[in-house]
Design a protein around this motif. Structure first.
Motif, PDB file in Angstrom:
ATOM      1  N   ALA A   1      41.450  -1.227  29.546  1.00  0.00           N
ATOM      2  CA  ALA A   1      40.040  -0.833  29.486  1.00  0.00           C
ATOM      3  C   ALA A   1      39.187  -1.946  28.891  1.00  0.00           C
ATOM      4  N   THR A   2      39.690  -2.559  27.812  1.00  0.00           N
ATOM      5  CA  THR A   2      38.922  -3.616  27.149  1.00  0.00           C
ATOM      6  C   THR A   2      38.751  -4.828  28.054  1.00  0.00           C
ATOM      7  N   HIS A   3      39.850  -5.237  28.704  1.00  0.00           N
ATOM      8  CA  HIS A   3      39.786  -6.411  29.567  1.00  0.00           C
ATOM      9  C   HIS A   3      38.854  -6.165  30.747  1.00  0.00           C
ATOM     10  N   ALA A   4      38.942  -4.980  31.351  1.00  0.00           N
ATOM     11  CA  ALA A   4      38.068  -4.658  32.479  1.00  0.00           C
ATOM     12  C   ALA A   4      36.604  -4.657  32.049  1.00  0.00           C
ATOM     13  N   GLN A   5      36.332  -4.116  30.874  1.00  0.00           N
ATOM     14  CA  GLN A   5      34.951  -4.079  30.388  1.00  0.00           C
ATOM     15  C   GLN A   5      34.409  -5.490  30.159  1.00  0.00           C
ATOM     16  N   GLN A   6      35.246  -6.361  29.555  1.00  0.00           N
ATOM     17  CA  GLN A   6      34.805  -7.728  29.283  1.00  0.00           C
ATOM     18  C   GLN A   6      34.545  -8.496  30.576  1.00  0.00           C
ATOM     19  N   LEU A   7      35.453  -8.380  31.543  1.00  0.00           N
ATOM     20  CA  LEU A   7      35.269  -9.096  32.801  1.00  0.00           C
ATOM     21  C   LEU A   7      34.084  -8.542  33.584  1.00  0.00           C
ATOM     22  N   THR A   8      33.895  -7.256  33.546  1.00  0.00           N
ATOM     23  CA  THR A   8      32.735  -6.669  34.239  1.00  0.00           C
ATOM     24  C   THR A   8      31.441  -7.239  33.682  1.00  0.00           C
ATOM     25  N   GLN A   9      31.361  -7.336  32.369  1.00  0.00           N
ATOM     26  CA  GLN A   9      30.157  -7.880  31.740  1.00  0.00           C
ATOM     27  C   GLN A   9      29.948  -9.342  32.139  1.00  0.00           C
ATOM     28  N   VAL A  10      31.030 -10.135  32.096  1.00  0.00           N
ATOM     29  CA  VAL A  10      30.928 -11.558  32.438  1.00  0.00           C
ATOM     30  C   VAL A  10      30.541 -11.738  33.896  1.00  0.00           C
ATOM     31  N   LEU A  11      31.199 -11.011  34.794  1.00  0.00           N
ATOM     32  CA  LEU A  11      30.941 -11.181  36.222  1.00  0.00           C
ATOM     33  C   LEU A  11      29.555 -10.683  36.607  1.00  0.00           C
ATOM     34  N   THR A  12      29.090  -9.655  35.929  1.00  0.00           N
ATOM     35  CA  THR A  12      27.719  -9.194  36.184  1.00  0.00           C
ATOM     36  C   THR A  12      26.714 -10.292  35.856  1.00  0.00           C
ATOM     37  N   GLN A  13      26.944 -11.002  34.758  1.00  0.00           N
ATOM     38  CA  GLN A  13      26.083 -12.119  34.389  1.00  0.00           C
ATOM     39  C   GLN A  13      26.200 -13.267  35.384  1.00  0.00           C
ATOM     40  N   VAL A  14      27.415 -13.537  35.852  1.00  0.00           N
ATOM     41  CA  VAL A  14      27.613 -14.609  36.823  1.00  0.00           C
ATOM     42  C   VAL A  14      26.882 -14.301  38.121  1.00  0.00           C
ATOM     43  N   VAL A  15      27.015 -13.068  38.607  1.00  0.00           N
ATOM     44  CA  VAL A  15      26.353 -12.682  39.851  1.00  0.00           C
ATOM     45  C   VAL A  15      24.834 -12.777  39.697  1.00  0.00           C
ATOM     46  N   ALA A  16      24.316 -12.338  38.564  1.00  0.00           N
ATOM     47  CA  ALA A  16      22.867 -12.426  38.332  1.00  0.00           C
ATOM     48  C   ALA A  16      22.416 -13.878  38.344  1.00  0.00           C
ATOM     49  N   ALA A  17      23.204 -14.763  37.702  1.00  0.00           N
ATOM     50  CA  ALA A  17      22.861 -16.185  37.697  1.00  0.00           C
ATOM     51  C   ALA A  17      22.945 -16.767  39.103  1.00  0.00           C
ATOM     52  N   GLY A  18      23.957 -16.319  39.867  1.00  0.00           N
ATOM     53  CA  GLY A  18      24.085 -16.783  41.248  1.00  0.00           C
ATOM     54  C   GLY A  18      22.929 -16.349  42.115  1.00  0.00           C
ATOM     55  N   GLU A  19      22.471 -15.128  41.907  1.00  0.00           N
ATOM     56  CA  GLU A  19      21.316 -14.641  42.668  1.00  0.00           C
ATOM     57  C   GLU A  19      20.067 -15.444  42.324  1.00  0.00           C
ATOM     58  N   THR A  20      19.954 -15.860  41.073  1.00  0.00           N
ATOM     59  CA  THR A  20      18.823 -16.714  40.686  1.00  0.00           C
ATOM     60  C   THR A  20      18.887 -18.054  41.392  1.00  0.00           C
ATOM     61  N   VAL A  21      20.097 -18.625  41.485  1.00  0.00           N
ATOM     62  CA  VAL A  21      20.277 -19.884  42.210  1.00  0.00           C
ATOM     63  C   VAL A  21      19.854 -19.716  43.667  1.00  0.00           C
ATOM     64  N   LEU A  22      20.282 -18.623  44.283  1.00  0.00           N
ATOM     65  CA  LEU A  22      19.935 -18.381  45.686  1.00  0.00           C
ATOM     66  C   LEU A  22      18.422 -18.218  45.860  1.00  0.00           C
ATOM     67  N   ALA A  23      17.793 -17.526  44.919  1.00  0.00           N
ATOM     68  CA  ALA A  23      16.351 -17.310  45.017  1.00  0.00           C
ATOM     69  C   ALA A  23      15.564 -18.602  44.858  1.00  0.00           C
ATOM     70  N   ASN A  24      16.162 -19.560  44.131  1.00  0.00           N
ATOM     71  CA  ASN A  24      15.466 -20.812  43.851  1.00  0.00           C
ATOM     72  C   ASN A  24      15.864 -21.940  44.803  1.00  0.00           C
ATOM     73  N   ARG A  25      16.577 -21.634  45.869  1.00  0.00           N
ATOM     74  CA  ARG A  25      16.950 -22.689  46.817  1.00  0.00           C
ATOM     75  C   ARG A  25      15.700 -23.350  47.396  1.00  0.00           C
ATOM     76  N   ASP A  26      15.789 -24.658  47.558  1.00  0.00           N
ATOM     77  CA  ASP A  26      14.687 -25.429  48.141  1.00  0.00           C
ATOM     78  C   ASP A  26      14.747 -25.285  49.658  1.00  0.00           C
ATOM     79  N   PRO A  27      13.725 -24.710  50.282  1.00  0.00           N
ATOM     80  CA  PRO A  27      13.774 -24.495  51.732  1.00  0.00           C
ATOM     81  C   PRO A  27      14.009 -25.771  52.532  1.00  0.00           C
TER      82      PRO A  27
END
Length: 830
Positions: A41-67
Motif C-alpha cells: 500500500a505504501t509503495h503504491a501510494q508513493q509511486l502514484t504521487q510521483v507519477l501523477t506529478q510526472v504526468v502533470a509536468a509532461g502535460e506542461t511540456v506538451l502544452a508549451n511545445r513550439d509550433p
C-alpha cells in the motif's frame, strides 16, 4: 572506461595504527533477483504521487511545445530509477502496439541504481499509473492441488515484478539522455560537439529542427539496427529544446571523434588540432610525479610531449645510443606512442574536450630497445635495472611509476619466475634502496586473430615474461571501443563486446593454480575489426587509441592499442594518484588501483560458463577507477593503513613466526546497527612486496620463491576479539571450539585469493553483521626468510598496505560517523 564523477571526500589514512601481538600458529588441523520487498500500500501510494506529478509536468511540456519546432508523435520522456540488481526489469517498462512506449536508454544513476529513460506518447500518459493501480488493488491468483486433493490458493500483487522494482520516477531533461562521463557535461550555453543517438526513422525530423535552430549537423551518419548516430555542434539548451519538441533523441554523448576521423586528416589539419590542444595545456612543475617509460625512446620535439619532458629526463640504457625514438626496426615509434598515452590517455577524448587541460604528472623516457640489432634476452633484467637507475640518479626524490610494455617471446614460463621477472620483484621490493611501483604489460597474442577463436584463445595464451612478477602491477587489456565509423570498413564488426577482454590480451588461466592471479587489472587496449568475408581480425583505427606520432614533420597523431597502451594507462593512473598523495608507498598505490577495480557486466556474464578462479585469471580484479582510488562518498568509505610487522624471529637455533597485527578500524557501528538487515559490502585489499629468491630447486612450491607471505582474517560477527585472536594464535590462549558453519559471503574466498603478494576480496552481508566485524588481523606465513637462515633475514620487517571500504545503499551517511570518531585525535589527511 570513464573515471566517473569526482568523489567529494578524501579517504581516511591511518599510518602504523595496528597493534602487534605475538603469533604462533596452532598445531595441525586447520537467477534473476527477486523483486524488492515492499509494503504494498505504501509503495503504491508513493509511486502514484510521483507519477501523477510526472504526468502533470509532461502535460506542461506538451502544452508549451513550439509550433515551429514540434514534430513527430507528441509525448514526453520519463526517467525511472531502479535498483542496480533489478536492471533486468527495464524491458518491462516498454509497451508494444499502435502507440508504443519505447525504452531509449539505460545508464547507471549511481553505483547502486540504474536510470531507464522511456518515451511516453501523449495517448499513453496514464499507462504507468494504471500499472500501479492494478498492483495496489488486484491480485494474480494461482491454484495448486496437493497430493490429498486439497486446492491451495496463492496470491501475488499484479505487476509486482515491475512496480516493486521501481524506486521512483521523474521527468527527463537533456542531462537524462547523457550517457558519457558526467563531469564532461558542458554548461547549458556552451557550444560543444555532441554525438546524438536518434530513434530509428526520426533523422529527417531531427535535421529539420536542427536547421531551424541553426545547429550544425555533420554529414556522416552511422546507421545501426535501432539507432542512427549523428554529430552536431550545439549547446545543451539547443538539445533540450529538440527533446522537448520532438520524439527523435534517444541518447547524448560528447562527440569523441573516432581515431579514424583524425587519422583521415592531412598532416596540416592534424597539426591544427595538436596546436589547439597545446594552447589549452596547463603543464605541471618539474618536481611533479612522473611516468618513467622504458621503451624505444621518445620524441621530445613533439608539441604535446615537450612541455612535460625535460631534456635531462631523456635517457638511454647505453650511453652511446641516441635518446630519441628514431629506430627503423619494428619497435620504432612505440615509445612516442606510449608517451602520449602515459601523459594524456586516449587523445581522442582530450582533443574533443572543452577548456584547459591540466596534466599533473611528467614523463621520463629511458630507451632500452636499440636502434639496430637486439639486446641479449639474458640481460633484460639488468637492462631494466640500469634504465630505472638512469632516471633515479637525475631526480632521486621524484615519485614515479615505471612503465614497461615490453615482454619476451614464448609461452614457456607459465607463471614460473624468470630472471627478468625476479629482477623486477627485487627492484619493486627495494632492499637497501627505495621500493618502486612498476607496471608491466601482460603481453599480446602475436598470431593472426580469428573471430571464432575468441575469447577461448586468450585463455590458452599465457602471460609473457616478465609480467609474472609478484610485486608489479600486471596490466591486461579490455575494451569499450566497438563503433567503426570509417566507411571503408562497411560491413565489418568489432570483435570484442563492450567491457570484454581485448582480442590480443593474454591471461593466466593456463598457469598452475599456485602462481599469482594475473593480470591484476585491465585498462583500455582497443578492439579488433572483423572482416565478414574471412572472419579474420585486423587493425581498424576507429577501434584503437589515438596518440602521439614520432614523425611530426608528417603528422602529429597515430593510433596504438593492445596491452602496451593499457600498461601506459595503468602507469598514468599511478602517477595521478601520486600527484594527489606523493608520499604514498608504492605498495599502497598498487593496492589502491586494484582496490578501485570492478568487473564489467561483460566479464561477470561469463560466470555461467567459467568458474570464478578463471574469471580472475582472465580479467584480474577488473577495470580500475581513479575516482574510486582517491576519493570516498558518504555511503562508500575507504580506510587506508600503511604498517609493518616482523614475520619471523629466532627461537634458539630455529626461526619461527614472530607477530601478527590487529587492526581495529574506526567502524560506523551505530549507523550500521540502524540499518539492521540491509545488505552492505566490505571490500578488503592487502598489498605487500616480497623479496624474491628465484631458482629451479623449489619451483613447485610457491613459498620457496617469496621471502614471506601475509594473510588477512576478518573477525566474525559472533565472536569477541579475544576469542578471535585465540583462534589464530596460540600465544593468545587455548584454541576455542571449532565454529559452526562457514564464513560465507566472500566473492573470491581464501582458497583463491591467497596467491602472490596481493590479496583482494569482497564480503557481502547484513549491516548488523558488519557492525561487529570491525577487526582485521594481518598474520605471516612461511617463506625463505624463515627457511634460509644463512641469508640473515630473520627479524626483518615487512611493510604492507591494508585497504578496506564499506559500501551501503545511496542516502546512507557512513562517512560522518567515522569522521566524528576520528577527530580530533587523528586528523583526516587531504
Amino acid at each position: 572506461m570513464a573515471d566517473g564523477p569526482a568523489r567529494p571526500h578524501p579517504h581516511f589514512y591511518f599510518p602504523a595504527s595496528g597493534k602487534p601481538v605475538g603469533y604462533t600458529a596452532h598445531a595441525g588441523g586447520g537467477g534473476g533477483s527477486a523483486p524488492p520487498q515492499r509494503d504494498r500500500a505504501t509503495h503504491a501510494q508513493q509511486l502514484t504521487q510521483v507519477l501523477t506529478q510526472v504526468v502533470a509536468a509532461g502535460e506542461t511540456v506538451l502544452a508549451n511545445r513550439d509550433p515551429q519546432l514540434a514534430s513527430g508523435t507528441p509525448g514526453f520522456y520519463v526517467d525511472f530509477i531502479l535498483p542496480a540488481d533489478q536492471a533486468g526489469m527495464v524491458d518491462k517498462l516498454e509497451r508494444k502496439g499502435k502507440f508504443p512506449i519505447e525504452l531509449v536508454s539505460v545508464q547507471p544513476a549511481d553505483e547502486h541504481h540504474v536510470a531507464a529513460t522511456v518515451f511516453v506518447p501523449e495517448s499513453q500518459r496514464g499507462y504507468y499509473l494504471g500499472k500501479v493501480e492494478a498492483y495496489a488493488t488486484k491480485d494474480n491468483v494461482k491454484e495448486k492441488t496437493l497430493e490429498d486433493g486439497t486446492v491451495v490458493e496463492s496470491r501475488t500483487p499484479r505487476n509486482e515484478r515491475l512496480v516493486a522494482s521501481i524506486e521512483t520516477a521523474r521527468l527527463a531533461v537533456a542531462r537524462s539522455f547523457y550517457t558519457d562521463a558526467t563531469e564532461l557535461f558542458p554548461p547549458p550555453t556552451t557550444q560543444a560537439w555532441w554525438e546524438v543517438w536518434l530513434r530509428k526513422g526520426t533523422r529527417s525530423r531531427f535535421e529539420a529542427v536542427a536547421q531551424l535552430l541553426a545547429v550544425t549537423v555533420r554529414e556522416n551518419v552511422l546507421e545501426f539496427a535501432e539507432r542512427d548516430v549523428v554529430v552536431v555542434h550545439a549547446t545543451a539548451e539547443d538539445l533540450g529544446r529538440i527533446i522537448a519538441n520532438t520524439d527523435t533523441v534517444a541518447e547524448l554523448r560528447m562527440a569523441r571523434d573516432a581515431p579514424g576521423f583524425f587519422m583521415g586528416l592531412e598532416g596540416a589539419e592534424q597539426r591544427l588540432w595538436s596546436d589547439e590542444l597545446a594552447d589549452r595545456l596547463e603543464p605541471c612543475n618539474a618536481e611533479a610525479p612522473a611516468v618513467c617509460l622504458l621503451d624505444s625512446g621518445s620524441t621530445i620535439a613533439h608539441p604535446l610531449i615537450a612541455p612535460l619532458l625535460n631534456a635531462v629526463d631523456q635517457h638511454a640504457y647505453d650511453a652511446g645510443w641516441a635518446v630519441e625514438d628514431i629506430s627503423t626496426l619494428v619497435h620504432g615509434g612505440h615509445g612516442t606512442q606510449l608517451s602520449g598515452i602515459a601523459l594524456y590517455g586516449d587523445l581522442t577524448d582530450v582533443l574533443t574536450s572543452v577548456g584547459p587541460i591540466s596534466v599533473r604528472h611528467r614523463l621520463e623516457s629511458v630507451k632500452i630497445l636499440p636502434d639496430h640489432g637486439a639486446n641479449d634476452p639474458d640481460l633484460f633484467g639488468a637492462i631494466t635495472a640500469q634504465a630505472i637507475a638512469r632516471a633515479e640518479i637525475v631526480a632521486p626524490l621524484r615519485p614515479r611509476a615505471v612503465c614497461l610494455a615490453i615482454t619476451s617471446l614464448g609461452n614457456h614460463w607459465r607463471g614460473r619466475p624468470s630472471s627478468w621477472s625476479a629482477k623486477l620483484d627485487a627492484l619493486a621490493f627495494g632492499r637497501d634502496e627505495t621500493a618502486r611501483l612498476i607496471t608491466v604489460s601482460a603481453g599480446n597474442i602475436r598470431d593472426a586473430i580469428v573471430a571464432s577463436d575468441y575469447p577461448d584463445r586468450n585463455d590458452i595464451m599465457p602471460i609473457e615474461s616478465p609480467a609474472q612478477a609478484w610485486n608489479v602491477l600486471t596490466v591486461g587489456a579490455f575494451t569499450e571501443k566497438t563503433v567503426i565509423a570509417d566507411t571503408s570498413f562497411a560491413g565489418w564488426s568489432a570483435l570484442a563486446a563492450v567491457g570484454d577482454i581485448a582480442a590480443r590480451s593474454r591471461t593466466s588461466v593456463s598457469w598452475d593454480r599456485d602462481w599469482p592471479l594475473k593480470p591484476d587489472v585491465m585498462f583500455e587496449g582497443g578492439n579488433i575489426g572483423v572482416d565478414p568475408a574471412s572472419g579474420h581480425g585486423d587493425h581498424v583505427d576507429d577501434l584503437a587509441l589515438l596518440t602521439t606520432y614520432r614523425n611530426i614533420g608528417d603528422r602529429p597523431f597515430t593510433t596504438t592499442g593492445d596491452t602496451s597502451a593499457a600498461t601506459a594507462l595503468g602507469a598514468r593512473m599511478a602517477a595521478r594518484i601520486l600527484a594527489e598523495r606523493p608520499a604514498l608507498w608504492p605498495v599502497t598505490v598498487r593496492g589502491l588501483i586494484v582496490h578501485s577495480a570492478q568487473w564489467t557486466p561483460a566479464m561477470t556474464g561469463y560466470l555461467g560458463t567459467i568458474n570464478r578462479a578463471n574469471l580472475v585469471r582472465r580479467y584480474g580484479f577488473g577495470v580500475p577507477s581513479l575516482a574510486r582510488a582517491i576519493g570516498s562518498l558518504d555511503n562508500d568509505v575507504t580506510m587506508v593503513v600503511e604498517d609493518s610487522l616482523s614475520p619471523f624471529k629466532m627461537l634458539g637455533s630455529k626461526a619461527v613466526s614472530d607477530e601478527l597485527v590487529v587492526h581495529e578500524l574506526i567502524w560506523p557501528r551505530e549507523r550500521l546497527l540502524e540499518l539492521g538487515g540491509t545488505v552492505v559490502e566490505l571490500r578488503i585489499t592487502l598489498s605487500y612486496f616480497v623479496e624474491p629468491n628465484p631458482g629451479e630447486r623449489g619451483q613447485s612450491r610457491r613459498h620457496s620463491y617469496a621471502s614471506h607471505g601475509l594473510r588477512f582474517a576478518l573477525k566474525p560477527a559472533d565472536e569477541k576479539l579475544d576469542v578471535f585472536l585465540r583462534r589464530i594464535t596460540s600465544e593468545a590462549g587455548p584454541r576455542p571450539p571449532k565454529r559452526q558453519g562457514s564464513d560465507a559471503g566472500w566473492t573470491i574466498g581464501p582458497q583463491l585469493r591467497h596467491r602472490g603478494s596481493l590479496h583482494a576480496d569482497i564480503w557481502e552481508g547484513t549491516a548488523t553483521d558488519l557492525a561487529e566485524r570491525n577487526s582485521i588481523i594481518i598474520y605471516p606465513t612461511g617463506g625463505w626468510w624463515r627457511e634460509n637462515l644463512a641469508q640473515g633475514r630473520v627479524g626483518d620487517r615487512a611493510r604492507y598496505s591494508l585497504i578496506a571500504s564499506i559500501r551501503s545503499a545511496e542516502g546512507v551517511d557512513l562517512y560522518t560517523e567515522i569522521s566524528a570518531k576520528i577527530a580530533p585525535e587523528i586528523p583526516i589527511e587531504v
